[in-house]
Structures are given as structure tokens and as C-alpha cells.
Design a protein around this motif. Structure first.
Motif, short mmCIF file in Angstrom:
data_model
loop_
_atom_site.label_atom_id
_atom_site.label_comp_id
_atom_site.label_asym_id
_atom_site.label_seq_id
_atom_site.Cartn_x
_atom_site.Cartn_y
_atom_site.Cartn_z
N ALA A 29 0.84 -1.20 0.00
CA ALA A 29 0.00 0.00 0.00
C ALA A 29 0.87 1.25 0.00
O ALA A 29 1.94 1.28 0.62
CB ALA A 29 -0.91 0.00 1.22
N ARG A 30 0.40 2.29 -0.71
CA ARG A 30 1.12 3.57 -0.75
C ARG A 30 1.05 4.23 0.62
O ARG A 30 -0.02 4.34 1.20
CB ARG A 30 0.50 4.50 -1.78
CG ARG A 30 0.68 4.07 -3.21
CD ARG A 30 0.14 5.11 -4.15
NE ARG A 30 0.70 6.43 -3.91
CZ ARG A 30 1.88 6.85 -4.36
NH1 ARG A 30 2.63 6.05 -5.07
NH2 ARG A 30 2.32 8.06 -4.09
N ASN A 65 -1.38 11.70 -1.93
CA ASN A 65 -1.16 10.26 -1.83
C ASN A 65 -2.45 9.50 -2.07
O ASN A 65 -2.47 8.49 -2.78
CB ASN A 65 -0.58 9.92 -0.45
CG ASN A 65 -0.19 8.47 -0.35
OD1 ASN A 65 0.71 8.00 -1.03
ND2 ASN A 65 -0.89 7.73 0.50
N GLU A 68 -3.37 9.50 -5.78
CA GLU A 68 -2.51 8.64 -6.58
C GLU A 68 -3.00 7.20 -6.59
O GLU A 68 -2.65 6.43 -7.47
CB GLU A 68 -1.06 8.72 -6.10
CG GLU A 68 -0.41 10.04 -6.49
CD GLU A 68 0.97 10.25 -5.91
OE1 GLU A 68 1.35 9.56 -4.94
OE2 GLU A 68 1.67 11.14 -6.41
N SER A 69 -3.86 6.84 -5.65
CA SER A 69 -4.40 5.48 -5.60
C SER A 69 -5.73 5.35 -6.35
O SER A 69 -6.26 4.26 -6.47
CB SER A 69 -4.59 5.04 -4.15
OG SER A 69 -5.68 5.74 -3.56
#
Length: 152
Positions: A29-30, A65, A68-69
Motif C-alpha cells: 500500500a502507498r 497520496n 494517486e491510488s
């Protein structure tokens, strides 16, 4: 042990940058903590930042963030707790020192919406909403806000 040599200025800058820590069930995961910190964040010494500026900068890092997912069919929005204020599609963000953060956007019906919140009451839940049907591309406010921090 790291054998990397740093200058005094690099050490001071590294000490002034925010440190975040996250753990997820999915090791791939980020993590916002693993993303580069925008240059504008370290431009102002920490002791000169208001609580509102600190909150603003850190929320931007989380927004980017989160975005970005997302796929091209979704945009970032905020969910509210308590009452029935619902959800705000985030279209802008700002702060007013020393202690106020604001979010601009629209609700699911398209009505113009603004949240003004004291940092002591700040509680942001990021949500993925389907992008507006008439839009070709999703809005990415986190990327624009992070670019603004880079340009400072």
C-alpha cells in the motif's frame, strides 16, 4: 548504519521536515510517509509555522497520496462525521493563520460548499467519489495543492 555524510544544513533541514509513520495490512500500500516532501514545506522554519499552516501542508500530502491510488473514474472528497452535512467534493483548500483551515467544493447535488474549521476540531475523512459524468478527466486537487507547495 548509514555511511552517508551530510552537511550541517542538510541535517538541520532533515530535522525540520515532518515525519509521518504508517502501517497497512497490505505491505504494498502507498504510504504518504514514503512520498517526497514538497520543497515549500521546508521553506518556512517549523517554529514560524502556525498550526493552520502545518495542518494545511500535511493534509495536502495525504490528499495527493490518496489521489494517486484512484482510477480515472474517481475523485477525492471529504466525508463528515456528526449531523447530516454529508460529503464535500474537494475543489480547493486554504488556511488562515493562526488556526483555521478551509475546504472549498461541492456536495453530491452540485451545490457550492465550504467548510471552515479550527485546527483543534480538524477531522478529515478522505473518500473516493465517482467523477462528474460531464468531465473528461477527474479533478486532482491534491496534485495542484502539492505543486503550489513546490512553487513556494
Amino acid at each position: 548504519m548509514n555511511d552517508e555524510i551530510k552537511t550541517a544544513a542538510e541535517a538541520v533541514e532533515a530535522d525540520a521536515l515532518p515525519r509521518a509513520h504508517e502501517v497497512h495490512c497490505d505491505p504494498d500500500a502507498r504510504n504518504a510517509a514514503d512520498q517526497p516532501v514538497p520543497k515549500g514545506v521546508s521553506k518556512t522554519p517549523t517554529e514560524q509555522k502556525s498550526p493552520a499552516q502545518w495542518a494545511y501542508e500535511r493534509i495536502i500530502m495525504y490528499l495527493k497520496n490518496f489521489e494517486e491510488s484512484l482510477d480515472n473514474e474517481h475523485e477525492v472528497a471529504m466525508g463528515f462525521t456528526g449531523g447530516d452535512a454529508g460529503v464535500l467534493r474537494i475543489e480547493g483548500m486554504g488556511y488562515f493563520p493562526p488556526d483555521v483551515v478551509t475546504f472549498y467544493g461541492s456536495d453530491p447535488t452540485g451545490s457550492k460548499t465550504q467548510l471552515i474549521q479550527h485546527v483543534s476540531q480538524l477531522n478529515v475523512m478522505l473518500r473516493a467519489l465517482p467523477k462528474a459524468v460531464e468531465q473528461a478527466e477527474p479533478n486532482r486537487i491534491g496534485f495542484r495543492l502539492a505543486q503550489d507547495l513546490e512553487d513556494e
